[in-house]
Motif scaffolding. Sequence first.
Motif, mmCIF file in Angstrom:
data_model
loop_
_atom_site.group_PDB
_atom_site.id
_atom_site.type_symbol
_atom_site.label_atom_id
_atom_site.label_comp_id
_atom_site.label_asym_id
_atom_site.label_seq_id
_atom_site.Cartn_x
_atom_site.Cartn_y
_atom_site.Cartn_z
ATOM 1 N N ILE A 29 -44.456 57.005 -26.368
ATOM 2 C CA ILE A 29 -44.460 56.184 -27.575
ATOM 3 C C ILE A 29 -43.056 55.617 -27.756
ATOM 4 O O ILE A 29 -42.083 56.362 -27.767
ATOM 5 C CB ILE A 29 -44.834 57.019 -28.817
ATOM 6 C CG1 ILE A 29 -46.238 57.597 -28.666
ATOM 7 C CG2 ILE A 29 -44.713 56.175 -30.092
ATOM 8 C CD1 ILE A 29 -46.595 58.621 -29.732
ATOM 9 N N VAL A 30 -42.961 54.305 -27.874
ATOM 10 C CA VAL A 30 -41.713 53.636 -28.237
ATOM 11 C C VAL A 30 -41.825 53.378 -29.735
ATOM 12 O O VAL A 30 -42.846 52.868 -30.214
ATOM 13 C CB VAL A 30 -41.539 52.309 -27.467
ATOM 14 C CG1 VAL A 30 -40.307 51.565 -27.951
ATOM 15 C CG2 VAL A 30 -41.471 52.565 -25.962
ATOM 16 N N SER A 31 -40.791 53.752 -30.488
ATOM 17 C CA SER A 31 -40.903 53.657 -31.949
ATOM 18 C C SER A 31 -39.723 52.917 -32.560
ATOM 19 O O SER A 31 -38.691 52.730 -31.937
ATOM 20 C CB SER A 31 -41.010 55.059 -32.561
ATOM 21 O OG SER A 31 -39.821 55.789 -32.327
ATOM 22 N N ALA A 46 -45.060 53.669 -34.227
ATOM 23 C CA ALA A 46 -45.182 53.311 -32.815
ATOM 24 C C ALA A 46 -45.214 51.792 -32.686
ATOM 25 O O ALA A 46 -46.003 51.126 -33.339
ATOM 26 C CB ALA A 46 -46.453 53.914 -32.243
ATOM 27 N N ILE A 47 -44.339 51.266 -31.842
ATOM 28 C CA ILE A 47 -44.389 49.829 -31.538
ATOM 29 C C ILE A 47 -44.827 49.602 -30.096
ATOM 30 O O ILE A 47 -45.126 48.482 -29.700
ATOM 31 C CB ILE A 47 -43.052 49.120 -31.827
ATOM 32 C CG1 ILE A 47 -41.915 49.688 -30.973
ATOM 33 C CG2 ILE A 47 -42.720 49.199 -33.312
ATOM 34 C CD1 ILE A 47 -40.630 48.868 -31.033
ATOM 35 N N GLY A 48 -44.859 50.664 -29.299
ATOM 36 C CA GLY A 48 -45.339 50.622 -27.928
ATOM 37 C C GLY A 48 -45.963 51.957 -27.583
ATOM 38 O O GLY A 48 -45.427 52.999 -27.950
ATOM 39 N N VAL A 76 -52.430 58.278 -35.020
ATOM 40 C CA VAL A 76 -51.713 59.420 -34.453
ATOM 41 C C VAL A 76 -50.416 59.009 -33.769
ATOM 42 O O VAL A 76 -49.434 59.756 -33.813
ATOM 43 C CB VAL A 76 -52.595 60.263 -33.502
ATOM 44 C CG1 VAL A 76 -53.681 60.988 -34.270
ATOM 45 C CG2 VAL A 76 -53.182 59.421 -32.390
ATOM 46 N N ALA A 77 -50.367 57.844 -33.156
ATOM 47 C CA ALA A 77 -49.119 57.414 -32.515
ATOM 48 C C ALA A 77 -48.025 57.221 -33.565
ATOM 49 O O ALA A 77 -46.865 57.588 -33.329
ATOM 50 C CB ALA A 77 -49.338 56.132 -31.716
ATOM 51 N N ASP A 78 -48.363 56.685 -34.733
ATOM 52 C CA ASP A 78 -47.385 56.551 -35.812
ATOM 53 C C ASP A 78 -46.953 57.918 -36.324
ATOM 54 O O ASP A 78 -45.771 58.148 -36.598
ATOM 55 C CB ASP A 78 -47.962 55.735 -36.974
ATOM 56 C CG ASP A 78 -48.061 54.246 -36.680
ATOM 57 O OD1 ASP A 78 -47.401 53.777 -35.735
ATOM 58 O OD2 ASP A 78 -48.798 53.563 -37.409
ATOM 59 N N GLU A 79 -47.902 58.825 -36.494
ATOM 60 C CA GLU A 79 -47.559 60.155 -36.995
ATOM 61 C C GLU A 79 -46.676 60.917 -36.006
ATOM 62 O O GLU A 79 -45.722 61.593 -36.411
ATOM 63 C CB GLU A 79 -48.824 60.933 -37.332
ATOM 64 C CG GLU A 79 -49.540 60.306 -38.520
ATOM 65 C CD GLU A 79 -50.598 61.193 -39.142
ATOM 66 O OE1 GLU A 79 -50.834 62.317 -38.651
ATOM 67 O OE2 GLU A 79 -51.182 60.753 -40.145
ATOM 68 N N LEU A 80 -46.956 60.787 -34.717
ATOM 69 C CA LEU A 80 -46.101 61.425 -33.713
ATOM 70 C C LEU A 80 -44.718 60.782 -33.679
ATOM 71 O O LEU A 80 -43.708 61.478 -33.521
ATOM 72 C CB LEU A 80 -46.768 61.364 -32.334
ATOM 73 C CG LEU A 80 -48.047 62.195 -32.192
ATOM 74 C CD1 LEU A 80 -48.772 61.838 -30.904
ATOM 75 C CD2 LEU A 80 -47.732 63.680 -32.245
ATOM 76 N N ALA A 81 -44.648 59.469 -33.858
ATOM 77 C CA ALA A 81 -43.353 58.775 -33.918
ATOM 78 C C ALA A 81 -42.536 59.282 -35.094
ATOM 79 O O ALA A 81 -41.327 59.499 -34.984
ATOM 80 C CB ALA A 81 -43.558 57.259 -34.014
ATOM 81 N N ARG A 112 -50.800 47.714 -29.840
ATOM 82 C CA ARG A 112 -51.449 46.538 -30.428
ATOM 83 C C ARG A 112 -52.705 46.928 -31.211
ATOM 84 O O ARG A 112 -53.100 46.254 -32.142
ATOM 85 C CB ARG A 112 -51.815 45.541 -29.330
ATOM 86 C CG ARG A 112 -50.635 44.770 -28.806
ATOM 87 C CD ARG A 112 -51.086 43.745 -27.754
ATOM 88 N NE ARG A 112 -49.973 43.357 -26.936
ATOM 89 C CZ ARG A 112 -49.605 43.960 -25.812
ATOM 90 N NH1 ARG A 112 -50.274 44.986 -25.371
ATOM 91 N NH2 ARG A 112 -48.567 43.542 -25.124
ATOM 92 N N LYS A 113 -53.331 48.020 -30.796
ATOM 93 C CA LYS A 113 -54.542 48.481 -31.484
ATOM 94 C C LYS A 113 -54.244 48.869 -32.936
ATOM 95 O O LYS A 113 -55.135 48.851 -33.781
ATOM 96 C CB LYS A 113 -55.141 49.670 -30.727
ATOM 97 C CG LYS A 113 -56.462 50.143 -31.265
ATOM 98 C CD LYS A 113 -57.059 51.237 -30.398
ATOM 99 C CE LYS A 113 -58.401 51.700 -30.939
ATOM 100 N NZ LYS A 113 -58.988 52.751 -30.100
#
Length: 124
Positions: A29-31, A46-48, A76-81, A112-113
Amino acid sequence: TLLPVDSDASAAHLRARLRELSGADLAVIVSDTFGRPWREALANVAIGVAGMDPILDYTGRRDANDYELKVTAIAVADELAGAAELVMGKLERVPAALIRGYRVPPGDAGARKLVRPGERDLFR
């Protein structure tokens, strides 16, 4: 530091290189920090994303009271970031964090999702 031109591609490149160097099959995850409407302060998002589905969708599943969930999807990607930012710190110049113990949702949709389509976006 400038943001990547294509953050999902950058995450995929990092993932491939980490696999090459370590043999481990990791999600990446790129944040970046992000302001939020109706909320004070910033949060990392998350931006990537590569190697995982950034959303864990519970739509159609049943909760503990047997109610069918209609719209519950977790970013979840945002929460992990956000969790990673807490251990990396904002001023400490720590470039990465390794999160263990979370079973990432399979997929490769990219960050993007997470972007709401224009017809459902309240701010465009």
